[in-house]
Design a protein around this motif. Structure first.
Motif, PDB file in Angstrom:
ATOM      1  N   UNK A 390       0.795  -1.205  -0.040  1.00  0.00           N
ATOM      2  CA  UNK A 390       0.112   0.012  -0.048  1.00  0.00           C
ATOM      3  C   UNK A 390       0.960   1.226   0.021  1.00  0.00           C
ATOM      4  N   UNK A 391       1.930   1.124   0.906  1.00  0.00           N
ATOM      5  CA  UNK A 391       2.902   2.256   0.988  1.00  0.00           C
ATOM      6  C   UNK A 391       3.448   2.361  -0.482  1.00  0.00           C
ATOM      7  N   UNK A 392       3.555   1.830  -1.393  1.00  0.00           N
ATOM      8  CA  UNK A 392       4.370   1.908  -2.552  1.00  0.00           C
ATOM      9  C   UNK A 392       3.468   2.966  -3.522  1.00  0.00           C
ATOM     10  N   UNK A 422      -2.547   5.921   4.639  1.00  0.00           N
ATOM     11  CA  UNK A 422      -1.600   5.681   3.553  1.00  0.00           C
ATOM     12  C   UNK A 422      -2.614   5.876   2.173  1.00  0.00           C
ATOM     13  N   UNK A 423      -3.913   5.132   2.224  1.00  0.00           N
ATOM     14  CA  UNK A 423      -4.844   5.218   1.319  1.00  0.00           C
ATOM     15  C   UNK A 423      -5.477   6.733   1.009  1.00  0.00           C
ATOM     16  N   UNK A 424      -5.591   7.320   2.197  1.00  0.00           N
ATOM     17  CA  UNK A 424      -6.398   8.944   2.130  1.00  0.00           C
ATOM     18  C   UNK A 424      -5.049   9.695   1.405  1.00  0.00           C
ATOM     19  N   UNK A 425      -3.958   9.213   1.813  1.00  0.00           N
ATOM     20  CA  UNK A 425      -2.877  10.083   1.415  1.00  0.00           C
ATOM     21  C   UNK A 425      -2.752  10.097  -0.120  1.00  0.00           C
ATOM     22  N   UNK A 426      -3.234   9.023  -0.815  1.00  0.00           N
ATOM     23  CA  UNK A 426      -3.377   8.434  -2.087  1.00  0.00           C
ATOM     24  C   UNK A 426      -4.366   9.073  -2.778  1.00  0.00           C
ATOM     25  N   UNK A 427      -5.249   9.815  -1.952  1.00  0.00           N
ATOM     26  CA  UNK A 427      -6.382  10.621  -2.478  1.00  0.00           C
ATOM     27  C   UNK A 427      -7.691   9.742  -2.506  1.00  0.00           C
TER      28      UNK A 427
END
Ligand SMILES: Cc1ncc(COP(=O)(O)O)c(C=O)c1O
Length: 451
Positions: A390-392, A422-427
């Motif tokens: 997920x972090x990638x 992490x998912x929120x940080x990806x939008x």
């Protein structure tokens, strides 16, 4: 005539063996009156300093009795491996008793137990299994410290002492802590307070004191959910501990992290008493509960000292460490982000999470643990995207639509919080996390699969 001295001389404090230092009515741990943190006009309050036990904590009493009881029942052979899940103190005492008596000792601990305690366990010669679990091992967690100890205890030559169920735990306090307090106060004790972990202290001591005088009031002090006070349990976890007997207590008192650590600071700085965080918690709850009336004599158990909790104290009392940033300067803010996320409305209990999945179209349940853990057991319908993947960024298994409803899950609800962020940080805009993870999912009776 060769020099000789009678053994077990509590007056001169001369002993032939470290185990003779065990606390009992003839060799009690000290009761010290609190003078500065207490504002009462009438009530007097004493702390009982349990780090005067030979291995540094209230749990020395329990460890000694668990072993003695198993010996008396013929359950231990000369080379038996003792096994126990621990938040640290029971394990440290068992390790030393095992060394003194010639047993081997294996402890299972949560990886959230303070590093200082895990290091001490190793110093004491313990074989240590560090597992992902709650700060205090969670009963019922299938892969946690308690389940692992039960599994190891079944192996040939091993014995699981089981402080969470074993009546020898409260009995240790019925036989020692209770009689000590009764004698030290000349029977004048009116209120007794203990912080709650396995509940051996409150249940055993409370039973003894009430047997002497049914008017003695007995209170258990516990932290709020999501706390960070080593050794103690929040209410939800207490209900799973067999020795928790609320019907026998006069009340339960909840204390926040902030109040517990602040009282720990005050005990050290104002009373010169080297008490640790769970002592601060117990006293904070006690001071809110004790009536300021003539004749009131309250005793609060101070379970252990502050030295094992340097890392927790640094985290919760940052003003004591000006100009000394944590190891990485982002550690504090990142911990705050996680704390805020943990308390946010995006964290759903297992039942609400299940409803969320059932009632939102095109939702995805993402198990963020390793493939190995996922394959053993996972919530039915979950995909596996380990945290590192997920972090990638841009996980291929998920829809590119950033409004897709996503629920993250792990074992106890910590890694899934990271996954959610992490998912929120990806939008992704509609991401939630399952509080308590697979453990809570199972406790709620929700379906799982294996692959
Ligand atoms: C620091 C500390 N405080 C409080 C407790 C709670 O004591 P009990 O297990 O008797 O409830 C423990 C138990 O391990 C402990 O280690």
């Amino acid at each position: 005539m060769p020099w000789s001295i009678s053994t077990m001389d509590h007056q001169r404090r001369v002993y032939s063996n470290i185990l003779e230092l065990a606390a009992n009515v003839d060799n009690p741990t000290p009761l010290v009156r609190l003078n500065r943190v207490v504002n009462f006009k009438h009530a007097v309050v004493y702390g009982k300093l349990e780090w005067f036990n030979p291995f540094g904590a209230v749990k020395d009493r329990v460890a000694a009795n668990l072993v003695q009881d198993a010996e008396a029942r013929g359950q231990l052979g000369p080379d038996t491996r003792l096994v126990e899940p621990t938040s640290g103190n029971t394990g440290m005492a068992l390790a030393m008793i095992a060394n003194a008596k010639g047993y081997r000792f294996t402890a299972t601990v949560s990886n959230k137990v303070p590093q200082e305690k895990r290091d001490s366990l190793r110093l004491f010669g313990t074989q240590l299994f560090e597992l992902e679990d709650d700060l205090c091992p969670a009963p019922g967690a299938p892969e946690g410290a308690i389940a692992k100890a039960a599994e190891l205890g079944n192996e040939q030559g091993s014995f699981h002492l089981n402080q969470y169920k074993n009546p020898a735990n409260p009995e240790a306090h019925f036989r020692t802590t209770g009689p000590e307090i009764w004698r030290q106060t000349g029977g004048a004790v009116t209120h007794f307070f203990a912080s709650l972990g396995t509940c051996g202290t409150v249940t055993g001591t409370g039973r003894f004191l009430k047997q002497q005088n049914s008017k003695v009031k007995v209170y258990g002090v516990h932290p709020a959910a999501g706390h960070d006070i080593p050794g103690v349990r929040a209410l939800k976890q207490l209900e799973q501990t067999a020795i928790f007997a609320p019907a026998e207590y006069d009340g339960l008192v909840e204390v926040s992290n902030g109040d517990a650590y602040e009282m720990c600071r005050r005990l050290n700085q104002e009373e010169s008493i080297i008490a640790g965080p769970s002592s601060g918690m117990g006293l904070s709850g006690a001071l809110r509960t004790i009536p300021d009336e003539p004749g009131v004599v309250a005793v609060v158990i101070f379970c252990d000292d502050a030295f094992k909790y340097a890392s927790s104290i640094r985290k919760h009392l940052p003003s004591l460490f000006p100009g000394k940033p944590q190891q990485t300067s982002l550690a504090g803010p990142l911990a705050s982000i996680l704390d805020l996320a943990r308390k946010s409305s995006d964290v759903l209990d297992a039942k609400s999470a299940h409803t969320f999945l059932e009632t939102t179209r095109n939702s995805s349940l993402v198990d963020v643990r390793s493939l190995e853990e996922y394959e053993k057991q996972h919530p039915q319908g979950a995909l596996n995207i380990p945290l590192a993947d997920l972090a990638k960024g841009e996980p291929a298994l998920l829809s590119a639509d950033k409004d897709t409803p996503i629920l993250t899950v792990c074992k106890v609800g910590e890694r899934s919080l990271h996954g959610m962020l992490l998912l929120k940080a990806q939008g992704y805009r509609n991401v939630k996390s399952v509080a308590g993870g697979l453990d809570s999912w199972l406790a709620a009776g929700l379906p799982t699969s294996r692959t």
